[in-house]
Scaffold this motif. Structure first.
Motif, short mmCIF file in Angstrom:
data_model
loop_
_atom_site.label_atom_id
_atom_site.label_comp_id
_atom_site.label_asym_id
_atom_site.label_seq_id
_atom_site.Cartn_x
_atom_site.Cartn_y
_atom_site.Cartn_z
N UNK A 38 35.15 37.26 52.39
CA UNK A 38 34.52 37.83 51.20
C UNK A 38 35.31 37.55 49.92
N UNK A 39 36.64 37.55 49.99
CA UNK A 39 37.44 37.33 48.79
C UNK A 39 37.25 35.92 48.23
N UNK A 40 36.81 34.97 49.05
CA UNK A 40 36.67 33.58 48.60
C UNK A 40 35.52 33.41 47.61
N UNK A 41 34.48 34.21 47.75
CA UNK A 41 33.28 34.01 46.93
C UNK A 41 33.54 34.16 45.43
N UNK A 42 34.15 35.24 44.96
CA UNK A 42 34.39 35.33 43.51
C UNK A 42 35.38 34.29 43.01
N UNK A 43 36.35 33.93 43.81
CA UNK A 43 37.33 32.91 43.40
C UNK A 43 36.63 31.56 43.24
N UNK A 44 35.86 31.20 44.24
CA UNK A 44 35.16 29.90 44.20
C UNK A 44 34.15 29.88 43.07
N UNK A 45 33.33 30.93 42.96
CA UNK A 45 32.29 30.92 41.92
C UNK A 45 32.87 30.91 40.52
N UNK A 46 33.95 31.61 40.29
CA UNK A 46 34.59 31.58 38.97
C UNK A 46 35.01 30.16 38.61
N UNK A 47 35.62 29.48 39.56
CA UNK A 47 36.05 28.10 39.35
C UNK A 47 34.85 27.19 39.11
N UNK A 48 33.84 27.34 39.94
CA UNK A 48 32.65 26.48 39.80
C UNK A 48 31.95 26.70 38.47
N UNK A 49 31.84 27.95 38.03
CA UNK A 49 31.19 28.22 36.75
C UNK A 49 31.98 27.61 35.59
N UNK A 50 33.30 27.64 35.67
CA UNK A 50 34.11 26.98 34.64
C UNK A 50 33.86 25.47 34.64
N UNK A 51 33.84 24.87 35.83
CA UNK A 51 33.58 23.43 35.93
C UNK A 51 32.20 23.08 35.39
#
Length: 151
Positions: A38-51
């Motif tokens: 579960x912790x991976x989802x906000x980390x990944x999405x934050x990075x992807x949204x920045x990209x």
């Protein structure tokens, strides 16, 4: 300024995660062993949204041939991205979510190619997103398969 416009669109899409949290319904679903933590989802999405915001702003700033197509795909992918969370976590519609994520995957693929044609960097910035949406689509399909009686 362009970056902030694209970042704002990403933040609006990301807000669906706060408006429609996974909740108890999701916790009770049978999931495949390879489900990301579960912790991976906000980390990944934050990075992807920045990209995504960087890629979109870059293409908009460069303009020229292909930019209109790339930005149309950008708009389509962010719309489909915004729709998936309320479909799955708000309405608990796993099968419909599979259709939405299929559209999202096609939009991200189109955006990746179209952005690449305008700016190699912009296209490269979409590659992790394409990979993550591929994993998310496989997870959505597995949830449908493992939970046939769920909506």
């Amino acid at each position: 300024m362009l970056f902030l416009v694209f970042l704002l669109a990403c933040l609006c899409a990301g807000m669906t995660g706060y408006l429609f949290p996974t909740g108890e319904w999701y916790k009770r679903l049978d999931k495949p062993s390879w489900t990301p933590p579960n912790w991976a989802f906000p980390v990944v999405w934050t990075t992807l949204y920045l990209f995504m915001a960087i890629a979109g702003a870059r293409v908009a700033a460069i303009g020229g041939p292909g930019a209109t197509t790339a930005l149309a795909f950008w708009a389509l992918q962010i719309a489909a991205n915004t729709l998936w969370t309320p479909t799955v976590f708000g309405q608990h519609r796993l099968r419909l979510g599979l259709g939405v994520i299929g559209l999202l995957w096609l939009a991200v693929l189109g955006a990746t190619i179209a952005h690449w044609n305008v700016s190699t960097l912009a296209g490269i910035l979409f590659l992790p997103y394409l990979a993550w949406v591929s994993v998310a689509a496989a997870l959505n399909a597995a949830l449908v398969r493992l939970n046939p009686s769920k909506r």
